[in-house]
Design a protein around this motif. Structure first.
Motif, PDB file in Angstrom:
ATOM      1  N   THR A  55      63.786 -39.358  62.313  1.00 42.25           N
ATOM      2  CA  THR A  55      64.033 -40.703  62.424  1.00 42.25           C
ATOM      3  C   THR A  55      63.788 -41.408  60.990  1.00 42.25           C
ATOM      4  O   THR A  55      62.951 -41.282  60.142  1.00 42.25           O
TER       5      THR A  55
ATOM      6  N   ARG B 131      52.882 -41.957  56.400  1.00 40.63           N
ATOM      7  CA  ARG B 131      51.544 -42.289  56.668  1.00 40.63           C
ATOM      8  C   ARG B 131      50.384 -41.230  56.183  1.00 40.63           C
ATOM      9  O   ARG B 131      49.185 -41.733  55.712  1.00 40.63           O
TER      10      ARG B 131
ATOM     11  N   ARG C  37      59.871 -41.385  54.422  1.00 38.14           N
ATOM     12  CA  ARG C  37      60.137 -42.453  53.527  1.00 38.14           C
ATOM     13  C   ARG C  37      61.294 -42.038  52.481  1.00 38.14           C
ATOM     14  O   ARG C  37      61.373 -43.111  51.587  1.00 38.14           O
TER      15      ARG C  37
ATOM     16  N   ALA D 179      58.658 -38.599  62.139  1.00 40.51           N
ATOM     17  CA  ALA D 179      58.700 -40.039  61.610  1.00 40.51           C
ATOM     18  C   ALA D 179      58.008 -40.368  60.575  1.00 40.51           C
ATOM     19  O   ALA D 179      57.417 -39.554  59.863  1.00 40.51           O
ATOM     20  N   SER D 180      57.955 -41.766  60.110  1.00 36.72           N
ATOM     21  CA  SER D 180      57.509 -42.288  58.962  1.00 36.72           C
ATOM     22  C   SER D 180      58.152 -41.377  57.692  1.00 36.72           C
ATOM     23  O   SER D 180      57.326 -41.431  56.819  1.00 36.72           O
TER      24      SER D 180
ATOM     25  N   ASP E 219      65.388 -45.549  62.604  1.00 37.87           N
ATOM     26  CA  ASP E 219      64.197 -46.120  62.757  1.00 37.87           C
ATOM     27  C   ASP E 219      64.216 -47.532  62.548  1.00 37.87           C
ATOM     28  O   ASP E 219      64.007 -48.024  61.450  1.00 37.87           O
TER      29      ASP E 219
ATOM     30  N   LYS F  81      57.675 -44.303  74.585  1.00 40.86           N
ATOM     31  CA  LYS F  81      57.228 -44.024  73.614  1.00 40.86           C
ATOM     32  C   LYS F  81      55.765 -44.369  74.061  1.00 40.86           C
ATOM     33  O   LYS F  81      55.472 -45.245  74.386  1.00 40.86           O
TER      34      LYS F  81
ATOM     35  N   PHE G 292      54.143 -38.568  61.769  1.00 42.39           N
ATOM     36  CA  PHE G 292      54.195 -39.464  60.653  1.00 42.39           C
ATOM     37  C   PHE G 292      53.847 -38.957  59.208  1.00 42.39           C
ATOM     38  O   PHE G 292      52.585 -38.920  58.774  1.00 42.39           O
TER      39      PHE G 292
ATOM     40  N   THR H 296      64.795 -45.108  67.264  1.00 42.90           N
ATOM     41  CA  THR H 296      63.359 -45.166  67.447  1.00 42.90           C
ATOM     42  C   THR H 296      62.880 -46.639  67.061  1.00 42.90           C
ATOM     43  O   THR H 296      63.369 -47.203  66.182  1.00 42.90           O
TER      44      THR H 296
ATOM     45  N   ASN I 260      59.378 -49.203  67.141  1.00 43.06           N
ATOM     46  CA  ASN I 260      57.786 -49.465  67.543  1.00 43.06           C
ATOM     47  C   ASN I 260      57.650 -51.102  67.688  1.00 43.06           C
ATOM     48  O   ASN I 260      58.448 -51.916  67.371  1.00 43.06           O
TER      49      ASN I 260
END
Ligand code: E4P
Length: 218
Positions: A184, A132, A167, A164-165, A6, A83, A129, A26, A28
């Motif tokens: 990711t 988040r 951590r 995703a996201s 990511d 995306k 995500f 990925t 953004n």
């Protein structure tokens, strides 16, 4: 489980890709902004480094313009995954791009209901995500579990679950237990995966004992 990185940082991508463990990238708009470089140039450079899917995000909010942006991004390389945000327009654009055999990654997924829509739109990837959701006091990993269960109930749902996201290593381990297809990973978290204090201490002890023998293998 596939590992995507990511990041839009060319140095990080080049370095971490040397492990041979990176199956895609990925990006953004926030990661692109951090590079301070031209979007198309950065994405083109990444496609030359990594063979797998490279997610490049549209900026338009209407399906018509999303399709135009997506078609332009897809021309950069056959391994571009366009995306798109998880909106009504994003899913309409996804249907059209999917029919044109362009890979798609629907981003900003925060509910199982949204994930069902993504599968029905024929997306290549859905990006729920986790971090988040955790940030606002929800259970991000529970969403991954729900989506994996629902998708596995229907053979016609071919969309891959792209966590995703993420951590922390725990997000990766738990997603792997649930059978998520892809995660990711930010570069810092990827480096954390290698580390264990017992590995480091154990290796040091082996090297010290070996040195005391005065031998060499080569
Ligand atoms: C990946 O597709 C997402 O854009 C990314 O994982 C978001 O991560 P963040 O919530 O840490 O910004």
């Amino acid at each position: 489980m596939k590992f995507f990185l990511d990041s839009a940082d060319i140095n990080e991508i080049t370095e971490i890709n040397k492990t041979g463990m990176i199956d895609g990238i990925t990006t953004n708009p926030s990661l692109i902004a951090k590079t301070g470089q031209n979007f198309i140039d950065v994405i083109s450079e990444i496609t030359n480094i990594v063979n797998g899917p490279i997610s490049a995000e549209v900026i338009a909010t209407s399906s018509k313009e999303m399709i135009q942006e997506g078609q332009k991004l897809a021309k950069i390389s056959p391994n571009i995954a366009v995306k798109l945000p998880l909106t009504r327009d994003g899913l309409i654009a996804c249907k059209t791009l999917s029919k044109e055999k362009i890979m798609t990654n629907i981003t900003l997924c925060f509910s199982a209901a949204q994930a069902i829509l993504v599968a029905k739109a024929g997306a290549t990837f859905v990006s729920p995500f986790v971090g988040r959701l955790d940030d606002i006091g929800h259970d991000g990993l529970n969403l991954i579990s729900e989506i994996c269960t629902i998708y596995s109930n229907y053979d016609q749902f071919t969309t891959e679950v792209l966590v995703a996201s993420a951590r922390s290593p725990i997000h990766i381990i738990e997603s792997a237990k649930m059978g998520a297809d892809v995660v990711t990973i930010p570069p810092g978290t990827f480096r954390q995966l290698f580390k264990h204090p017992l590995t480091e201490n154990g290796l040091q002890a082996f090297l010290d004992d070996w040195a005391s023998t005065g031998q060499s293998i080569l």
